[in-house]
Design a protein around this motif. Structure first.
Motif, mmCIF file in Angstrom:
data_model
loop_
_atom_site.group_PDB
_atom_site.id
_atom_site.type_symbol
_atom_site.label_atom_id
_atom_site.label_comp_id
_atom_site.label_asym_id
_atom_site.label_seq_id
_atom_site.Cartn_x
_atom_site.Cartn_y
_atom_site.Cartn_z
ATOM 1 N N GLY A 154 -9.030 -1.290 9.000
ATOM 2 C CA GLY A 154 -10.334 -1.993 8.192
ATOM 3 C C GLY A 154 -9.930 -1.737 6.394
ATOM 4 O O GLY A 154 -8.685 -0.991 6.374
ATOM 5 N N GLU A 155 -10.260 -2.077 5.954
ATOM 6 C CA GLU A 155 -10.032 -2.772 4.665
ATOM 7 C C GLU A 155 -10.297 -1.860 3.942
ATOM 8 O O GLU A 155 -9.482 -1.804 2.565
ATOM 9 C CB GLU A 155 -11.401 -4.410 4.663
ATOM 10 N N ARG A 156 -10.585 -0.703 4.668
ATOM 11 C CA ARG A 156 -12.066 0.412 3.407
ATOM 12 C C ARG A 156 -10.564 1.236 3.698
ATOM 13 O O ARG A 156 -11.207 2.110 3.884
ATOM 14 C CB ARG A 156 -12.756 0.840 3.063
ATOM 15 N N LEU A 157 -9.790 1.571 5.173
ATOM 16 C CA LEU A 157 -9.666 1.898 5.667
ATOM 17 C C LEU A 157 -10.120 3.920 6.396
ATOM 18 O O LEU A 157 -9.562 4.219 6.895
ATOM 19 C CB LEU A 157 -8.382 2.798 4.542
ATOM 20 N N GLY A 166 -10.352 6.224 11.085
ATOM 21 C CA GLY A 166 -9.966 6.064 9.505
ATOM 22 C C GLY A 166 -8.566 6.635 9.469
ATOM 23 O O GLY A 166 -8.021 7.683 10.010
ATOM 24 N N LEU A 167 -7.857 6.526 7.983
ATOM 25 C CA LEU A 167 -6.628 6.954 7.441
ATOM 26 C C LEU A 167 -6.813 7.550 6.297
ATOM 27 O O LEU A 167 -5.700 8.449 5.810
ATOM 28 C CB LEU A 167 -6.043 5.827 7.249
ATOM 29 N N LEU A 168 -7.703 7.783 5.523
ATOM 30 C CA LEU A 168 -8.159 8.715 4.746
ATOM 31 C C LEU A 168 -8.379 10.006 4.652
ATOM 32 O O LEU A 168 -8.734 10.838 5.700
ATOM 33 C CB LEU A 168 -9.136 8.120 3.381
ATOM 34 N N ASN A 169 -7.835 10.870 3.715
ATOM 35 C CA ASN A 169 -8.315 12.142 3.803
ATOM 36 C C ASN A 169 -7.320 12.793 5.016
ATOM 37 O O ASN A 169 -7.703 14.188 5.686
ATOM 38 C CB ASN A 169 -9.801 12.523 4.181
ATOM 39 N N LEU A 170 -6.009 13.044 5.426
ATOM 40 C CA LEU A 170 -5.593 13.123 6.234
ATOM 41 C C LEU A 170 -4.104 13.626 5.460
ATOM 42 O O LEU A 170 -3.382 13.064 4.912
ATOM 43 C CB LEU A 170 -4.817 11.904 7.461
ATOM 44 N N PRO A 171 -3.834 14.682 5.336
ATOM 45 C CA PRO A 171 -2.683 15.415 5.183
ATOM 46 C C PRO A 171 -1.757 14.502 5.666
ATOM 47 O O PRO A 171 -1.013 14.199 6.526
ATOM 48 C CB PRO A 171 -2.091 16.477 5.788
ATOM 49 N N SER A 211 3.038 7.692 4.448
ATOM 50 C CA SER A 211 2.056 8.606 4.228
ATOM 51 C C SER A 211 1.581 8.966 3.044
ATOM 52 O O SER A 211 0.400 9.633 2.781
ATOM 53 C CB SER A 211 2.586 9.815 4.912
ATOM 54 N N SER A 212 2.714 8.926 1.920
ATOM 55 C CA SER A 212 2.440 9.225 0.298
ATOM 56 C C SER A 212 1.418 8.607 -0.194
ATOM 57 O O SER A 212 0.163 9.127 -0.940
ATOM 58 C CB SER A 212 3.806 9.578 -0.521
ATOM 59 N N TRP A 213 1.617 7.448 0.127
ATOM 60 C CA TRP A 213 0.450 6.748 -0.579
ATOM 61 C C TRP A 213 -1.002 6.472 -0.143
ATOM 62 O O TRP A 213 -2.571 6.806 -0.882
ATOM 63 C CB TRP A 213 0.948 4.950 -0.542
ATOM 64 N N LEU A 214 -1.192 7.443 1.361
ATOM 65 C CA LEU A 214 -2.630 6.749 1.670
ATOM 66 C C LEU A 214 -2.623 8.571 1.559
ATOM 67 O O LEU A 214 -4.429 8.288 0.828
ATOM 68 C CB LEU A 214 -2.243 7.284 3.356
ATOM 69 N N ALA A 215 -1.704 9.278 1.162
ATOM 70 C CA ALA A 215 -3.096 11.047 1.052
ATOM 71 C C ALA A 215 -2.857 10.456 -0.998
ATOM 72 O O ALA A 215 -4.226 11.908 -0.777
ATOM 73 C CB ALA A 215 -1.160 12.275 0.790
#
Length: 241
Positions: A154-157, A166-171, A211-215
């Motif tokens: 998704g555009e907003r992940l 979703g991929l946000l708020n993951l360590p 992983s660094s960018w997402l976190a």
């Protein structure tokens, strides 16, 4: 070598069980404990949402945030742990004897919850690493035949119903471990296993960049899984037909 979630020594396993089951242990023999799904889910919350639903570090092992994930995704992962496609002793122990309808109830319960997300930690990697991570997440890498993460998630992940997370708020360490698990065939999904294919095409440095960018990304306060994809998936994926 890509990292994977570690198998636990007996002492570590016992410690995590003690963390995961306090509510159930305290409920034995008490008539005042309600027989509700919320009470039964307390064992899950002990690790995945001890305070704010964000996921937390317990004994140095990072657990993902599961609140607000699409119900189909959560159900698929519970089944995967039960049926051996994912390997993590605590999760396998907890769901081994649970039937499909009960797993669906658990998935629906957590999918419907949207607690506030904490602010991300400040990134501690060079700007070039973050730039590479953003490129892979937003644009992909045609030379590696790796699609952009947003093309599926998704555009907003924030994920896409019914089964794309979703991929946000993951360590960061959790994301690294999942890529390693796919690469090392410790984590599997229904064929064609698109994430295993992608993990095999990414170098360890690219995984670390993602992983660094997402976190480091904040989660919008109104983030919810999209109801549908706006375009066809960029590659076949058995877990998200």
């Amino acid at each position: 070598m890509f990292p994977t979630l570690p198998f636990l020594a007996p002492r570590r396993f016992s410690a995590l069980l003690a963390c995961a089951l306090p509510a159930l242990a305290g409920a034995q023999g008490r008539a005042d404990v309600p027989d509700t799904l919320a009470q039964r889910a307390a064992a899950c919350i002990a690790c995945h949402a001890p305070k704010d639903g964000a996921g937390a570090s317990v004994g140095g092992v990072y657990f993902p945030r599961i609140a607000g994930k699409p119900a189909g995704y959560l159900y698929n992962q519970l089944v995967n742990f039960r049926d051996g496609r994912r390997q993590y002793p605590v999760m396998t122990w907890m769901v081994t004897h649970l039937p499909d309808p009960y797993l669906r109830e658990i998935a629906d319960y957590f999918s419907a919850r949207h607690p506030p997300a904490p602010a991300p930690a400040a990134p501690d990697v060079p700007a070039a690493v973050l730039a590479r991570g953003r490129q892979l997440v937003r644009d992909g890498d045609p030379a590696l035949k790796v699609p952009a993460c947003i093309a599926c998630h998704g555009e907003r992940l924030a994920g896409v119903a019914p089964a794309i997370p979703g991929l946000l708020n993951l360590p960061r360490d959790y994301v690294n471990a999942q890529f390693g698990a796919w690469r090392n065939k410790v984590r599997r999904a229904h064929a064609p296993d698109c994430m295993a294919t992608i993990a095999g095409r990414l170098a360890p440095g690219d995984v670390a960049a993602i992983s660094s960018w997402l976190a480091a990304q904040p989660s919008p306060p109104d983030a919810r899984p999209a109801e549908r994809l706006t375009a066809a998936l960029p590659m076949p994926c058995g877990s998200a037909p």
